[in-house]
Each structure stands twice: as structure tokens, then as C-alpha cells.
Motif scaffolding. Structure first.
Motif, short mmCIF file in Angstrom:
data_model
loop_
_atom_site.label_atom_id
_atom_site.label_comp_id
_atom_site.label_asym_id
_atom_site.label_seq_id
_atom_site.Cartn_x
_atom_site.Cartn_y
_atom_site.Cartn_z
N TYR A 25 -8.35 -4.55 5.27
CA TYR A 25 -8.01 -3.88 4.02
C TYR A 25 -8.64 -4.62 2.84
O TYR A 25 -9.27 -4.02 1.96
CB TYR A 25 -6.48 -3.86 3.88
CG TYR A 25 -5.92 -2.99 2.77
CD1 TYR A 25 -5.31 -1.77 3.06
CD2 TYR A 25 -5.97 -3.39 1.44
CE1 TYR A 25 -4.78 -0.99 2.07
CE2 TYR A 25 -5.45 -2.61 0.43
CZ TYR A 25 -4.84 -1.40 0.75
OH TYR A 25 -4.32 -0.62 -0.25
N ALA B 119 -1.87 0.97 10.57
CA ALA B 119 -3.22 1.27 10.09
C ALA B 119 -4.10 1.76 11.24
O ALA B 119 -4.92 2.67 11.07
CB ALA B 119 -3.83 0.04 9.42
N ALA C 236 1.40 -0.27 1.72
CA ALA C 236 0.39 0.45 2.48
C ALA C 236 0.96 1.71 3.12
O ALA C 236 0.20 2.64 3.42
CB ALA C 236 -0.23 -0.46 3.54
N TRP D 231 -12.40 5.00 1.63
CA TRP D 231 -12.02 3.79 0.93
C TRP D 231 -12.26 3.90 -0.57
O TRP D 231 -11.63 3.18 -1.36
CB TRP D 231 -12.75 2.57 1.50
CG TRP D 231 -12.08 2.07 2.73
CD1 TRP D 231 -12.43 2.31 4.02
CD2 TRP D 231 -10.90 1.26 2.79
NE1 TRP D 231 -11.55 1.71 4.88
CE2 TRP D 231 -10.60 1.04 4.16
CE3 TRP D 231 -10.07 0.69 1.83
CZ2 TRP D 231 -9.52 0.30 4.58
CZ3 TRP D 231 -8.99 -0.06 2.25
CH2 TRP D 231 -8.72 -0.26 3.61
N PRO E 32 -4.18 2.76 3.44
CA PRO E 32 -5.53 2.27 3.72
C PRO E 32 -6.49 3.40 4.03
O PRO E 32 -6.07 4.51 4.37
CB PRO E 32 -5.32 1.36 4.93
CG PRO E 32 -4.10 1.89 5.60
CD PRO E 32 -3.22 2.39 4.49
N HIS F 254 2.08 -4.79 3.49
CA HIS F 254 1.50 -4.00 4.57
C HIS F 254 2.48 -3.74 5.71
O HIS F 254 2.75 -2.60 6.04
CB HIS F 254 0.26 -4.73 5.12
CG HIS F 254 -0.84 -4.87 4.12
ND1 HIS F 254 -1.94 -4.04 4.08
CD2 HIS F 254 -1.02 -5.76 3.10
CE1 HIS F 254 -2.75 -4.40 3.09
NE2 HIS F 254 -2.20 -5.45 2.49
#
Length: 624
Positions: free
Chosen positions: A23, A287, A166, A353, A187, A137
Motif C-alpha cells: 500500500y 487486500a 483501508a 491506485w 487499497p 489496515h
């Protein structure tokens, strides 16, 4: 937005392929591409990298070339027996390195990831002089932080100017223990490798990536034993630890399971139809699941809040540890073409991203707007910059305060004798002493600022300068500040982080941030030096005008701190002169003045105190 200097801090060794590091790396690359100067600070397993980083910090060579993400190894990690893969490694001598990094580099943003102690991220949050953004996260509870040290962790997290999570489940978990506003910053999930579609008649391709806690792999392998060999399937297990010795596979099943140590995640997902994630909640990998779903891989997940959030209607669930239901869900996918088609049809679109960077950059812009204007009033400064320099003390008391026995005349005479050109008389919840001092100031040649140190209802003390009338104690902090402003005064925050006294906490200060005119960065009566240092960091972080005062309750304390500034007339000129002032301090007086205060206010009988007061007034009058 204008380019920012940003330090991204990860608690995990940079060499480790950890979700947080991924990340940080991808976000840093996006932000650098937009013209920001980004430095990554993380522990390392490379002793030479740590040595080079310390040399670079000493030389002030931190930011690197434009367009480059500079990675700094701020501490060498110690191997810990039994260290779980989700636990940050413990670095050696990291605090000093991080403190030096944040001191020598004028970062605008310190972005810490998983800032739980002990870690590099928590150290950075403690020493940061920049605006702080925190991203959380893992959607797993940290028992020490939430149960044992919650009060302390709450204070530390109070330094965050923005909080991101996240995943929604992460935000819900944190909000239960550390209530605040958490912005969801998912993410990126854009696939890095094109999928290889399954050929008709080919067995269903299952994949398990061993990034959760180790028992998750055992759950998956036991489910395969129940799945049997009657159905068409193959499985790939990506694991650096190899097969689980506690879950042997019989012949027939073993032939269908391939264990691979070195296989890129993207390549593994590109050749898979189904991803299995079987965490019990200790170390989930949300993720990974998000990336798999976006890449067109169907997730079969244990029923955890974060996995339910990601599965939505596009995956299948089973209770944690229930191998029979897991095997049944896999069998459904193998046998039911319509089910697979439906699940694939609702897969979420990949998240680029660049979208993550857009969201984070907008958060940065909001917190940067909280900083005060450094320029002040240039025209006003041009008018006063050539005036004579005087020494000023902004915090002291007279016998109009209940805890002080210093007569006004004695205070004025001492201020004159030690060379102070102006003083702020700031008695506790009273202005009568300041008005008396102002009425006698001409006799002693000392300028007086009318002040009051007001005790709020529950948020500590705040000083009003240039007041016209008394402000009652017991109002809220916001009400007290509003009353200071109504009188045309200045809001001056004394000893803001001295936890030996009643002070506003970090988050209360943030609520009145726009109304703070100056903050006391040095007070010699603060017993623990780190409290003054924290005040200095707060002032630097929000670009607030710095002030200082002796907080003297005995006349001997005057002169222990001095503000060298241009002479002024009124609050506007005063604030502009203070913006360009220099603060000098003298150490070693705390025990002496505290002992004098005790002798003058507690150890001396009332009759003797009255006699001493009369003598001091007569002596001051003769000198005046």
C-alpha cells in the motif's frame, strides 16, 4: 495542489512482502508522480541500508531527486522467536533516528500506517512536527492497545489530524475503541497481470496464498480431504513454509495439490478460478481478497466482518474453522456453472491506485488548510520592525492569585531590575492584579499586558491577553475563547501538554485551533521537559506563533525565560512582533522557585506574610 513534502511510515521491514508495504509503495509512487516529494521510512533487515540512512539524515540528504521515492531504513530489525507475520518487527535504536529525520526535514505530512506501539509508526507519531495522517489496515483487534493501554493509545491517536481505514470493518472496529471519524480509503485492486481463462472441461482451479495465520492453511487442506477426488478440481498453495505437517494428504488428493514457494501473487491469481481465505480473524488478508475479486477470481471466505464486506453478493462464506461447509461450498462451485456465472457477473470493478491517491491527496489538502498563516501582516511588520528591542515575559502571578504571595509593587520592581520591558500579569481567574499593575506601571517603567489565566469547566486553563474585564471561571473552553475574542483579546495557551496540571487535551486544542493566537512553548515550571518539547512540536506543526513565560509565583522566577521582541502598542502589533521574536531560556531554577513559593504561601504564618508584604511594598516604593 502545491507540492508537499511527505513521509510515509511503515512498521514492517521494507524487504517483507506485506500488505502495508505494498500500500505504501503504490501510494508513494502515485503521489511522487503528481509532483510531491515522498520519503518512505521503515525498518529493515539490511544493516548496511540502516547505516547509509543514518549518514544521509546527518547530512540532510533526505528527500532525494525529483520523481524519486526515497526509502530510508530507520532501524535494523531484531529476529523474534515465534514472531507472527502480521506483527511488526522490533527495530534497534529507532527512536533517535526517527526523531532526527523528522527534526532535520521540514515535512508537511507525516503519514503513519498502523501506528500501534511498539513500532516505527508509533515512534514517528510521537516525534512528528508535521501534520499527521494515520491509515489503519488490519481489521483485527489488538488486545494490548484496546484493553490494557487504551487510555494512553487514545492520547497518542489524538495527534492524528486525519484518520483513514483501508476497510469498513477496520473503521468500525477502531471506532468502537477509539471513537473518531474514519475515512475509508480502500487499497487499489487493478490487476497487474491478465487472467488466463479456464478452458472448457478443465478442472476448477483453486488457489490458496499462505498469508493468513498458519491454521488457515490447515483448514483449507482438511476441506480438500473432504472434497474428495470425484469432482474435477486442482489446487495451488503458494507458501514459503511448505505443506502442513499436521494435515497429511492421501494419495489421489496429493496429486491434485501443487505447493509452490516462489510464485508471484498476480500470476497465481491469473491462473485461478477460486480463492480460498480461511482466517479465523487473527490475521485476515482483505487486500488480497479485494484484488482477487477485482481480477475475476471467486472468493470463498470465512465469515469475518471484513470478508463479509468484501464478499457481498459475489462470494461464498463459511463459518471460521468449519471444514465441512467449506468443502460443500467448493463442491457447489465445481458443480454449478450458473452459480459461478452469477458470482463472476457481480465482481467489483478494479480500483486504480490513482483513485486512492486522489482520495488521500484530498485528505492532505484538508489538513494542510488547518495550519496558520506564516506570513502574518507584512505591512504591519514594516511599521514596527525598526523599533527598540525589549524583553517580555508573558505569564506570571501576583498576590491576587490564591497561590501567590507576591505584591504587585514587588513584582514590578523585580521586573524592572531584571531588565524586562513588558510583562503579562495573568492571575488565576482574576484581572484585578493586572489592572493594579497597569495603574502603577509608569512608576516602574514596565509595560503591562492585562491578562487572566482562566480555568475552564473541564478542559484546563487558557490565558486571555489584552483583556478589558474579568472572565468567569467554569465556562467551556470554546465559551472562554469566545469571551476573550469578544473583548478584542488574544488567546494564549499556557503549558498545553503539562499533564501535571489541568490542561486541554490534544483534541480539545484542535477544536479551537483557528482561534489560538499564540502558544506557550516553554514554561520553566514544567517539571518534565518532554511536555515543553511537545508544545514546540504542536506550534511547528500548525505554524502557530510561539510564546513563553516564567509562570512565576515568586518574584525570583522572573527572567528565567525572555522573549526578545520589538516594542509594541496593542494586540495587533504585539502579535506581529511576537511572530518575529526570539526566545531565550535559563535552566535550573525550578526547584529553587518552587521552594520559595512553598515558603511564601504555605510555610509562613499569615501575620508574618502580611508583614513581609508590607516591607516589600515599602521597599519597591522607595526604589520606584
Amino acid at each position: 495542489m502545491d507540492p508537499l513534502a511527505i513521509v510515509q511510515v511503515s512498521p514492517y521491514p521494507w524487504e517483507d512482502r506485506h500488505e502495508v508495504n505494498s500500500y505504501v509503495r503504490r501510494l508513494s509512487e502515485e503521489l511522487t508522480g503528481r509532483g510531491h516529494h515522498v520519503v518512505v521510512a521503515a525498518p529493515s533487515r539490511d544493516e548496511e541500508a540502516v547505516r547509509l540512512t543514518r549518514r544521509a539524515i546527518r547530512n540532510g540528504d533526505v528527500l532525494g531527486e525529483p520523481g524519486e521515492v526515497r526509502v530510508l531504513a530507520v532501524g535494523e530489525v531484531l529476529p523474534i522467536s515465534g514472531n507472527g507475520r502480521g506483527r511488526p518487527a522490533v527495530p534497534i535504536d529507532v527512536a533517535r533516528t526517527v526523531e532526527e529525520l523528522l527534526l532535520v526535514s521540514a515535512f508537511d505530512i507525516c503519514h503513519v500506517h498502523e501506528p500501534f506501539a511498539p513500532s516505527v509508526s508509533s515512534v514517528a507519531l510521537r516525534h512528528s512536527r508535521a501534520l499527521n495522517v494515520g491509515t489503519f489496515h488490519a481489521p483485527a483487534e489488538r488486545v494490548v492497545a484496546t484493553q490494557v493501554a487504551r487510555k494512553l493509545v487514545t492520547l497518542v491517536f489524538g495527534r492524528l489530524d486525519a484518520r483513514q481505514a483501508a476497510f469498513g470493518a477496520t473503521a468500525q472496529l477502531l471506532d468502537r475503541f477509539f471513537p473518531a471519524e474514519y475515512e475509508i480509503a480502500h487499497p487499489g485492486t487493478a490487476p497487474e497481470l491478465a487472467r488466463v481463462e479456464r478452458v472448457d472441461g478443465e478442472p476448477l482451479r483453486l488457489v490458496f496464498l499462505d498469508v493468513e495465520e498458519r491454521p488457515a492453511l490447515r483448514v483449507f487442506l482438511r476441506a480438500l480431504r473432504r472434497l474428495g477426488t470425484d469432482l474435477p478440481w486442482t489446487a495451488t498453495v503458494v507458501s514459503t513454509q511448505g505443506p502442513s505437517s499436521s494435515t497429511p494428504l492421501r494419495e489421489g488428493i496429493r496429486e491434485r495439490v501443487r505447493f509452490v514457494e516462489e510464485l508471484d501473487e498476480a500470476e497465481a491469481l491469473a491462473h485461478a478460478d477460486v480463492l480460498i481465505a480461511a482466517s479465523s480473524g487473527a490475521l485476515p488478508a482483505p487486500a488480497l481478497v479485494a484484488r482477487a475479486s477485482a481480477a475475476g477470481v471467486i472468493p470463498v471466505l470465512s465469515r469475518l466482518p471484513v470478508y463479509e464486506e468484501l464478499a457481498d453478493e459475489c462470494g461464498l462464506l463459511f463459518e471460521p474453522g468449519d471444514v465441512d461447509v467449506l468443502a460443500a461450498q467448493l463442491a457447489r462451485l465445481i458443480e454449478d456453472d450458473a452459480l459461478r456465472t452469477r458470482l463472476l457477473g457481480c465482481a467489483p470493478a478494479p480500483r486504480a491506485w490513482s483513485e486512492v491517491a486522489d482520495q488521500v491527496e484530498a485528505s492532505y489538502a484538508r489538513v494542510v488548510d488547518r495550519r496558520h498563516d506564516l506570513d502574518g501582516d507584512p505591512d504591519l511588520w514594516d511599521r514596527i520592525k525598526d523599533r527598540r528591542l525589549i524583553d517580555v515575559d508573558l505569564h506570571m502571578h501576583t498576590d491576587h492569585s490564591g497561590d501567590c504571595a507576591t505584591p504587585v509593587e514587588h513584582l514590578l520592581a523585580t521586573a524592572r531590575d531584571v531588565g524586562l520591558g513588558a510583562i503579562a500579569v495573568t492571575d488565576h481567574n482574576e484581572v484585578s492584579g493586572a489592572f493594579e499593575a497597569a495603574s502603577k506601571a509608569d512608576d516602574f517603567g514596565v509595560k503591562i499586558i492585562i491578562g487572566e489565566e482562566v480555568k475552564t469547566a473541564t478542559q484546563g486553563e487558557v490565558i486571555g491577553l489584552f483583556l478589558k474585564e474579568k472572565i468567569p471561571r467554569g465556562l467551556t473552553l470554546e465559551e472562554t475563547v469566545a469571551e476573550i475574542k469578544r473583548q478584542g483579546g488574544l488567546v494564549y495557551v499556557p503549558h498545553p501538554f503539562d499533564r501535571m496540571h489541568s490542561v486541554p487535551d490534544y483534541e480539545h486544542l484542535l477544536k479551537i485551533l483557528d482561534d489560538i493566537d499564540a502558544i506557550e512553548v516553554y514554561n520553566p515550571r514544567v517539571a518534565i521537559g518532554s511536555f515543553n518539547e511537545e508544545s514546540e512540536r504542536f506550534a511547528a506543526k500548525y505554524q502557530i506563533v510561539r510564546g513563553a513565560g516564567s509562570d512565576s509565583h515568586v518574584a525570583a522566577g522572573l527572567g528565567s525565560v525572555r522573549i526578545r521582541m520589538r516594542d509594541f502598542d496593542g494586540p495587533e502589533e504585539f502579535l506581529e512582533a511576537l511572530r518575529h521574536a526570539e526566545i531565550t531560556t535559563k535552566s535550573g531554577t525550578l526547584l529553587y522557585v518552587q521552594a520559595l513559593k512553598f515558603l511564601e504561601t504555605r510555610a509562613t504564618p499569615k501575620a508574618a506574610r502580611r508583614a513581609r508584604r508590607d516591607r516589600r511594598i515599602r521597599r519597591a516604593a522607595r526604589k520606584g
